[in-house]
Design a protein around this motif. Structure first.
Motif, mmCIF file in Angstrom:
data_model
loop_
_atom_site.group_PDB
_atom_site.id
_atom_site.type_symbol
_atom_site.label_atom_id
_atom_site.label_comp_id
_atom_site.label_asym_id
_atom_site.label_seq_id
_atom_site.Cartn_x
_atom_site.Cartn_y
_atom_site.Cartn_z
ATOM 1 N N GLY A 113 -10.006 12.791 2.431
ATOM 2 C CA GLY A 113 -10.280 11.632 1.591
ATOM 3 C C GLY A 113 -9.077 11.048 0.891
ATOM 4 N N SER A 114 -7.920 11.682 0.991
ATOM 5 C CA SER A 114 -6.714 11.154 0.354
ATOM 6 C C SER A 114 -6.017 10.161 1.278
ATOM 7 C CB SER A 114 -5.759 12.298 0.002
ATOM 8 O OG SER A 114 -5.302 12.946 1.178
ATOM 9 N N TYR A 115 -4.990 9.489 0.756
ATOM 10 C CA TYR A 115 -4.298 8.443 1.500
ATOM 11 C C TYR A 115 -2.803 8.738 1.587
ATOM 12 C CZ TYR A 115 -8.636 5.894 0.714
ATOM 13 O OH TYR A 115 -9.956 5.535 0.690
ATOM 14 N N ILE A 116 -2.222 8.465 2.744
ATOM 15 C CA ILE A 116 -0.794 8.656 2.971
ATOM 16 C C ILE A 116 -0.205 7.344 3.464
ATOM 17 C CG2 ILE A 116 0.968 9.959 4.215
ATOM 18 C CD1 ILE A 116 -1.114 12.151 4.655
ATOM 19 N N ARG A 117 0.863 6.917 2.834
ATOM 20 C CA ARG A 117 1.543 5.687 3.210
ATOM 21 C C ARG A 117 2.109 5.815 4.626
ATOM 22 N NH1 ARG A 117 5.068 1.395 4.502
ATOM 23 N NH2 ARG A 117 6.160 0.592 2.684
ATOM 24 N N VAL A 118 1.799 4.865 5.517
ATOM 25 C CA VAL A 118 2.334 4.875 6.883
ATOM 26 C C VAL A 118 3.742 4.279 6.851
ATOM 27 C CG1 VAL A 118 2.053 4.047 9.248
ATOM 28 C CG2 VAL A 118 0.035 4.661 7.890
ATOM 29 N N PRO A 119 4.754 5.015 7.290
ATOM 30 C CA PRO A 119 6.118 4.474 7.268
ATOM 31 C C PRO A 119 6.308 3.373 8.308
ATOM 32 C CG PRO A 119 6.096 6.624 8.328
ATOM 33 C CD PRO A 119 4.705 6.397 7.797
ATOM 34 N N GLN A 120 7.368 2.626 8.132
ATOM 35 C CA GLN A 120 7.742 1.593 9.099
ATOM 36 C C GLN A 120 9.052 1.999 9.773
ATOM 37 O OE1 GLN A 120 6.324 -0.590 5.490
ATOM 38 N NE2 GLN A 120 7.414 -2.197 6.609
ATOM 39 N N MET A 121 9.237 1.510 10.998
ATOM 40 C CA MET A 121 10.456 1.881 11.719
ATOM 41 C C MET A 121 11.095 0.664 12.377
ATOM 42 S SD MET A 121 8.864 4.041 14.914
ATOM 43 C CE MET A 121 7.411 3.509 15.798
ATOM 44 N N ALA A 122 12.326 0.859 12.811
ATOM 45 C CA ALA A 122 13.116 -0.228 13.384
ATOM 46 C C ALA A 122 12.492 -0.731 14.679
ATOM 47 C CB ALA A 122 14.544 0.229 13.635
ATOM 48 N N ASN A 123 12.556 -2.008 14.864
ATOM 49 C CA ASN A 123 12.066 -2.675 16.064
ATOM 50 C C ASN A 123 13.092 -2.547 17.188
ATOM 51 O OD1 ASN A 123 10.450 -4.272 17.704
ATOM 52 N ND2 ASN A 123 10.240 -5.919 16.209
ATOM 53 N N HIS A 124 12.706 -2.950 18.380
ATOM 54 C CA HIS A 124 13.603 -2.971 19.522
ATOM 55 C C HIS A 124 14.743 -3.965 19.277
ATOM 56 C CE1 HIS A 124 9.498 -2.005 20.727
ATOM 57 N NE2 HIS A 124 10.014 -1.219 21.649
ATOM 58 N N ASN A 125 15.954 -3.560 19.657
ATOM 59 C CA ASN A 125 17.112 -4.471 19.640
ATOM 60 C C ASN A 125 17.416 -5.034 18.256
ATOM 61 O OD1 ASN A 125 17.149 -4.046 22.405
ATOM 62 N ND2 ASN A 125 15.987 -5.912 22.849
ATOM 63 N N THR A 126 17.259 -4.206 17.216
ATOM 64 C CA THR A 126 17.558 -4.661 15.859
ATOM 65 C C THR A 126 18.781 -3.969 15.279
ATOM 66 O OG1 THR A 126 15.941 -3.053 15.028
ATOM 67 C CG2 THR A 126 15.199 -5.339 15.306
ATOM 68 N N GLY A 127 19.503 -3.187 16.078
ATOM 69 C CA GLY A 127 20.695 -2.503 15.604
ATOM 70 C C GLY A 127 21.914 -3.410 15.628
ATOM 71 N N GLN A 176 3.999 14.918 2.563
ATOM 72 C CA GLN A 176 3.973 13.586 1.981
ATOM 73 C C GLN A 176 3.042 13.550 0.775
ATOM 74 O OE1 GLN A 176 2.965 10.563 4.794
ATOM 75 N NE2 GLN A 176 5.006 10.440 5.636
ATOM 76 N N SER A 177 3.263 12.545 -0.079
ATOM 77 C CA SER A 177 2.392 12.362 -1.229
ATOM 78 C C SER A 177 1.018 11.905 -0.753
ATOM 79 C CB SER A 177 2.995 11.327 -2.182
ATOM 80 O OG SER A 177 4.221 11.772 -2.711
ATOM 81 N N HIS A 178 0.015 12.677 -1.078
ATOM 82 C CA HIS A 178 -1.359 12.298 -0.769
ATOM 83 C C HIS A 178 -1.934 11.622 -2.009
ATOM 84 C CE1 HIS A 178 -2.230 14.832 2.987
ATOM 85 N NE2 HIS A 178 -0.931 14.986 2.721
ATOM 86 N N LEU A 179 -2.238 10.345 -1.919
ATOM 87 C CA LEU A 179 -2.798 9.617 -3.047
ATOM 88 C C LEU A 179 -4.311 9.786 -3.063
ATOM 89 C CD1 LEU A 179 -0.757 6.289 -2.713
ATOM 90 C CD2 LEU A 179 -0.114 8.405 -3.882
ATOM 91 N N GLU A 180 -4.858 10.011 -4.226
ATOM 92 C CA GLU A 180 -6.310 10.181 -4.338
ATOM 93 C C GLU A 180 -7.043 8.874 -4.080
ATOM 94 O OE1 GLU A 180 -7.330 11.914 -8.040
ATOM 95 O OE2 GLU A 180 -6.270 13.813 -7.657
ATOM 96 N N ARG A 181 -6.365 7.780 -4.337
ATOM 97 C CA ARG A 181 -6.970 6.465 -4.127
ATOM 98 C C ARG A 181 -5.866 5.473 -3.793
ATOM 99 N NH1 ARG A 181 -8.564 5.117 -10.447
ATOM 100 N NH2 ARG A 181 -6.412 4.992 -11.237
ATOM 101 N N LEU A 182 -6.221 4.351 -3.232
ATOM 102 C CA LEU A 182 -5.249 3.309 -2.933
ATOM 103 C C LEU A 182 -4.719 2.724 -4.235
ATOM 104 C CD1 LEU A 182 -7.127 1.442 -0.043
ATOM 105 C CD2 LEU A 182 -5.171 2.991 0.179
ATOM 106 N N PRO A 183 -3.429 2.390 -4.308
ATOM 107 C CA PRO A 183 -2.890 1.756 -5.517
ATOM 108 C C PRO A 183 -3.706 0.517 -5.894
ATOM 109 C CG PRO A 183 -1.111 2.407 -4.053
ATOM 110 C CD PRO A 183 -2.386 2.637 -3.295
ATOM 111 N N GLY A 184 -4.105 0.439 -7.149
ATOM 112 C CA GLY A 184 -5.013 -0.618 -7.577
ATOM 113 C C GLY A 184 -6.453 -0.217 -7.400
ATOM 114 N N CYS A 185 -6.693 1.007 -6.923
ATOM 115 C CA CYS A 185 -8.010 1.609 -6.643
ATOM 116 C C CYS A 185 -8.932 0.675 -5.883
ATOM 117 C CB CYS A 185 -8.674 2.147 -7.908
ATOM 118 S SG CYS A 185 -8.798 1.051 -9.319
#
Length: 469
Positions: free
Chosen positions: A123-137, A380-389
Motif C-alpha cells: 500500500g505504500s508508494y515509491i517514486r519512479v525514477p527517470q532516465m536518459a533518452n536515446h541520443n541525449t549524451g 527507497q523511501s516508501h511513502l504512506e500516501r501520495l504527496p498532497g494525500c
C-alpha cells in the motif's frame, strides 16, 4: 524541404529490405526514439531536440495555483528562476535565471509534468525514477525529460512559424481526466500517449500516439521502461500570452489527420491563425526496478499511479512557460534544419555539458519527502500516501480534488533545508552517444561522446547529405 531530406526518404523506400534488416539490430535500436530519419528528416523543415535535467520535484504549479502549494507533485526542468508564482509582470525567466538544466544555455524556459509512482503491494508508494533518452549524451542527465521543437512541412500552408513571446505559457492535458473520452476525430485525441519499451528494443518506430502506443498507462510489464509522449498545441490566437484556463489561447491544427507532423491536422483554424513551433516532450520512466511479477496486483491491473492519484494515465498533462533568451528560438527554427536533432549541429545556440545541467538545482520548498536517491526497491523511501494525500481515483468519472484537511503541507518556504535528496543519473539500457569507434550505426542521429560545449555561432551550419547507397 532540403534535397537531403528527400534523398533520405527515397533511399529508405528503395532499399527497404536492407534498411529493415539493418535497423533490427540492437546496436541501432537507440535511435528509434521519436521519428527517426525515416520520419523526422522528410517531414521537418526545422528541428531542435535536447535533454533537460531535473531542476526540482515539488508541489508547485505557478500556472494553476500561483503563489500556493499545488494539490499534487510535479517534476520541473529548465531555468532556475522558477518559483511558486512566476508572475509575468515581474519575472522574465530568460533574464532572471542564472542557470538552466537544459542542453541549450539560451533556454531558460520551464517545463513540468506530474510524477509517476509505483504502488507497492503493502500500500505504500515509491517514486519512479527517470532516465536518459536515446541520443541525449554525452553524459547522463539526472531525471528530467527530452524537449523537441518542430516546424511542419507541406501540405501545411502556414509554414512560417512565429516563436513564442515573453510571458507566453500554456497547458496540455487535464489532471482530473480518468477515461478515454476524447472523440477519435478530435485533434486533442493524440495529445498524450505512452510507449512500452521491450527488451533491447525501445518499442515501435512509429509516430507517438499511433499504432503500438496506448493512451492509458501500459497494462503489462515494460522490460526497459515506459515513455510518456506529450504534444502541445501548434496554433496561437496571436493576441493572448495566456488565458484563464491556460489553453484556450492555443489550438491544434484542423483538417484531416495523418502521420508525421500533420498528426493533428494540417492548417491552423481561423480563430488561432498564428503558427508556433510544435513543442513535444518525452519522459522515460525507469520502471525496471518494478518488473517482478510478484510485485504486481493479482487482479490483472497495473501498479503505477500518477501523483494526482491517477492509475489510468488519461490525466497525463504538462505545463510550459516560455523563457528563451532574445530571439534565440526564432533563429534556431530558421537555421537548424538538418533534421538530426543533434544539439551541436544547431550552430546558433550555445551547448552546455551534462555536469553544468545536472548541477543547476533547486531545493524542494515544501517540507515533505517526495523521492529517494536510492535506486534499490528495498531501500527507497516508501511513502504512506501520495504527496498532497491524493486518493486513488480510477474513473471513469472525472476525479475530484484531494480533501483540504488531509494534513498535507499547504505552505512553502523561500529558503528551505532540503528534506529530499536530488535524483542521481540512471544508466539506461541503450547508448546515449557514439564513441567514434567503428561505423556510426545510428543513421547519423547520435551525438559524439567527445562533444564539448560550444558557443553560439561558433561553427558553420550543418550540411545535410544523402546516405550512401
Amino acid at each position: 524541404m532540403a534535397s537531403g531530406h528527400k534523398a533520405v526518404g527515397l533511399y529508405i523506400q528503395d532499399n527497404k529490405a536492407h534498411y529493415d534488416d539493418l535497423t533490427s539490430s540492437p546496436a541501432v535500436m537507440q535511435w528509434k526514439s521519436l521519428i527517426a530519419t525515416v520520419l523526422v528528416a522528410p517531414l521537418a523543415r526545422a528541428l531542435i531536440r535536447f535533454p533537460c535535467s531535473q531542476l526540482v520535484t515539488e508541489r508547485s504549479d505557478p500556472l494553476v495555483t500561483p503563489g500556493e502549494v499545488s494539490p499534487h507533485l510535479h517534476q520541473i526542468v529548465g531555468g532556475n528562476a522558477f518559483n511558486f508564482s512566476m508572475d509575468p509582470s515581474n519575472v522574465d525567466p530568460a533574464k532572471a535565471s542564472t542557470c538552466t538544466t537544459c542542453r541549450f544555455a539560451e533556454d531558460k524556459s520551464n517545463y513540468w509534468t506530474a510524477v509517476l509512482f509505483f504502488k507497492h503491494p503493502n500500500g505504500s508508494y515509491i517514486r519512479v525514477p527517470q532516465m536518459a533518452n536515446h541520443n541525449t549524451g554525452p553524459g547522463l542527465q539526472a531525471g528530467g525529460m527530452t524537449i523537441y521543437y518542430f516546424q511542419p512541412r507541406a501540405p501545411t500552408k502556414n509554414l512560417d512559424i512565429v516563436a513564442f513571446a515573453p510571458g507566453f505559457r500554456m497547458i496540455v492535458g487535464h489532471p482530473l481526466r480518468r477515461a478515454d473520452d476524447i472523440p477519435t476525430t478530435s485533434p486533442d485525441y493524440r495529445q498524450t500517449s505512452f510507449r512500452c519499451f521491450d527488451n533491447r528494443d525501445p518499442g515501435n518506430n512509429g509516430v507517438p500516439g499511433f499504432a503500438g502506443d496506448s493512451f492509458h498507462l501500459p497494462n503489462k510489464i515494460c522490460p526497459e521502461g515506459i515513455r510518456s509522449n506529450i504534444y502541445f498545441p501548434q496554433c496561437w490566437d496571436g493576441v493572448n500570452l495566456d488565458s484563464p484556463d491556460h489553453s484556450s489561447h492555443v489550438a491544434f491544427p484542423e483538417g484531416p489527420a495523418s502521420s508525421g507532423l500533420q498528426i493533428f491536422g494540417t492548417d491552423c483554424p481561423a480563430t488561432h491563425p498564428v503558427r508556433v513551433p510544435l513543442l513535444f516532450i518525452e519522459i522515460i520512466w525507469d520502471t525496471r526496478p518494478f518488473n517482478d511479477p510478484e510485485l504486481w496486483p493479482k487482479d490483472g491491473s497495473q501498479p503505477f499511479v500518477y501523483s494526482m492519484g491517477d492509475p489510468t494515465g488519461f490525466g497525463q498533462h504538462a505545463d510550459y512557460l516560455f523563457g528563451w533568451e532574445g530571439d534565440s528560438l526564432q533563429r534556431a527554427m530558421e537555421v537548424c534544419t538538418g533534421g538530426d536533432g543533434i544539439p551541436w549541429n544547431c550552430p546558433v545556440l550555445t551547448t552546455q555539458d551534462m555536469d553544468t545541467m545536472n548541477n543547476c538545482r533547486q531545493p524542494n520548498k515544501v517540507d515533505e519527502v517526495v523521492e529517494s536517491e536510492c535506486k534499490s526497491i528495498l531501500y527507497q523511501s516508501h511513502l504512506e500516501r501520495l504527496p498532497g494525500c491524493n486518493p486513488i481515483q480510477d474513473g471513469p468519472v472525472s476525479a475530484t480534488l484531494a480533501p483540504a484537511d488531509c494534513g498535507a503541507h499547504t505552505t512553502w518556504v523561500a529558503a528551505p533545508t532540503p528534506v529530499t535528496a536530488p535524483p542521481s543519473a540512471v544508466t539506461p539500457p541503450w547508448p546515449v552517444c557514439w564513441d567514434g569507434q567503428g561505423s556510426d550505426t545510428s543513421g547519423g542521429l547520435a551525438p559524439r561522446c567527445d562533444s564539448k560545449p560550444t558557443k553560439a555561432n561558433s561553427g558553420p551550419a550543418p550540411v545535410v547529405t544523402s546516405p550512401p547507397l
